[in-house]
Design an enzyme around this catalytic site. Structure first.
Site, mmCIF file in Angstrom:
data_model
loop_
_atom_site.group_PDB
_atom_site.id
_atom_site.type_symbol
_atom_site.label_atom_id
_atom_site.label_comp_id
_atom_site.label_asym_id
_atom_site.label_seq_id
_atom_site.Cartn_x
_atom_site.Cartn_y
_atom_site.Cartn_z
ATOM 1 N N PRO A 8 7.314 6.811 1.954
ATOM 2 C CA PRO A 8 7.209 6.569 0.521
ATOM 3 C C PRO A 8 5.781 6.531 -0.005
ATOM 4 C CG PRO A 8 8.811 5.087 1.485
ATOM 5 C CD PRO A 8 8.146 5.807 2.617
ATOM 6 N N ASN A 9 5.623 7.162 -1.145
ATOM 7 C CA ASN A 9 4.394 7.189 -1.933
ATOM 8 C C ASN A 9 3.291 8.074 -1.360
ATOM 9 O OD1 ASN A 9 5.328 5.384 -3.994
ATOM 10 N ND2 ASN A 9 5.082 3.736 -2.515
ATOM 11 N N ARG A 16 -2.975 8.193 -6.016
ATOM 12 C CA ARG A 16 -2.675 6.774 -5.834
ATOM 13 C C ARG A 16 -3.821 6.089 -5.094
ATOM 14 N NH1 ARG A 16 0.565 4.483 -1.120
ATOM 15 N NH2 ARG A 16 0.831 2.309 -1.694
ATOM 16 N N TYR A 21 -7.070 5.372 -0.234
ATOM 17 C CA TYR A 21 -6.508 6.510 0.492
ATOM 18 C C TYR A 21 -7.324 7.794 0.384
ATOM 19 C CZ TYR A 21 -2.475 3.444 0.622
ATOM 20 O OH TYR A 21 -1.652 2.371 0.828
ATOM 21 N N ASN A 73 3.925 8.221 9.496
ATOM 22 C CA ASN A 73 3.317 7.226 8.631
ATOM 23 C C ASN A 73 4.454 6.710 7.754
ATOM 24 O OD1 ASN A 73 2.055 5.758 6.613
ATOM 25 N ND2 ASN A 73 0.306 7.130 6.482
ATOM 26 N N ALA A 76 5.144 1.890 3.229
ATOM 27 C CA ALA A 76 5.573 0.491 3.092
ATOM 28 C C ALA A 76 6.770 0.153 3.981
ATOM 29 C CB ALA A 76 5.906 0.185 1.636
ATOM 30 N N ASP A 86 14.980 0.900 14.294
ATOM 31 C CA ASP A 86 16.097 1.191 15.186
ATOM 32 C C ASP A 86 16.286 2.690 15.403
ATOM 33 O OD1 ASP A 86 16.504 -1.519 15.439
ATOM 34 O OD2 ASP A 86 18.278 -1.579 14.149
ATOM 35 N N GLU A 97 2.678 5.967 15.451
ATOM 36 C CA GLU A 97 2.583 5.484 14.076
ATOM 37 C C GLU A 97 1.144 5.637 13.595
ATOM 38 O OE1 GLU A 97 2.797 1.122 12.088
ATOM 39 O OE2 GLU A 97 4.593 1.736 13.190
ATOM 40 N N HIS A 99 -1.570 5.191 10.110
ATOM 41 C CA HIS A 99 -1.859 4.688 8.759
ATOM 42 C C HIS A 99 -3.236 5.161 8.356
ATOM 43 C CE1 HIS A 99 1.711 2.237 8.738
ATOM 44 N NE2 HIS A 99 1.417 1.935 9.995
ATOM 45 N N SER A 101 -5.171 3.985 5.874
ATOM 46 C CA SER A 101 -6.051 2.840 5.642
ATOM 47 C C SER A 101 -5.962 1.866 6.818
ATOM 48 C CB SER A 101 -5.658 2.119 4.346
ATOM 49 O OG SER A 101 -4.402 1.485 4.495
ATOM 50 N N ARG A 106 -6.183 -5.284 4.925
ATOM 51 C CA ARG A 106 -5.602 -5.309 3.575
ATOM 52 C C ARG A 106 -4.756 -6.565 3.379
ATOM 53 N NH1 ARG A 106 -3.050 0.180 2.070
ATOM 54 N NH2 ARG A 106 -3.169 -0.805 0.027
ATOM 55 N N ARG A 110 0.803 -6.539 4.920
ATOM 56 C CA ARG A 110 0.612 -5.258 5.607
ATOM 57 C C ARG A 110 0.208 -5.431 7.080
ATOM 58 N NH1 ARG A 110 0.711 -1.318 1.612
ATOM 59 N NH2 ARG A 110 -0.007 -2.035 -0.423
#
Length: 143
Positions: A8-9, A16, A21, A73, A76, A86, A97, A99, A101, A106, A110
């Site tokens: 998302p986002n 954004r 970012y 990534n 949120a 799961d 995984e 990220h 930032s 932060r 987070r």
């Protein structure tokens, strides 16, 4: 073949919170990932969704579609999606995984990732370079 999933986002990269970012877009990131894949002699498929269920489906289907690993990534969803956790745990492919930032620098919420524990590794705070490092780990047996 590697699957790069953005949650998302992340379609709003470049617009954004550029102070967090950066100014590069999702399209820029996907081009970089495809180029890095070519350097690593691996095909890269990039996908983004703002919908948790779609990300779950892509994780579920990755092995059957011939992927050897997943860079994700979760955005949120990292902090609360037990369904995504799961899904990652319930399939055999290695997952890293990523990220953009430094999530640990932060907001407090987070700092906790519910998905990281079922991933082979987590890279945070290195911008788009984190995706390259994740791809290297998946292709060079670093996981």
């Amino acid at each position: 073949m590697l699957l790069v999933l953005n949650g998302p986002n992340l379609n709003r990269l470049g617009l954004r919170e550029p102070g967090v970012y950066g100014s590069q877009t999702l399209e820029d990131l996907e081009r970089l990932c495809e180029g890095w894949g070519a350097e690593l002699s691996v095909t890269v498929t990039c996908r983004q969704s703002n919908f948790e269920g779609q990300l779950l489906e892509w994780v579920h289907e990755a092995q059957e579609q011939g992927f050897a690993g997943i860079v994700i990534n979760p955005g949120a969803l990292t902090h609360y999606s037990y369904a995504l956790r799961d899904a990652i745990a319930g399939q055999p492919l290695p997952v890293v995984e990523v990220h953009i930032s430094n999530v640990d620098a932060r907001e407090e919420f987070r700092h906790r990732s519910v998905t990281a524990a079922v991933c082979r590794g987590k890279i945070s705070g290195l911008g788009f370079l984190g995706y390259r490092l994740a791809m290297e780990a998946l292709t060079e047996g670093g996981t």
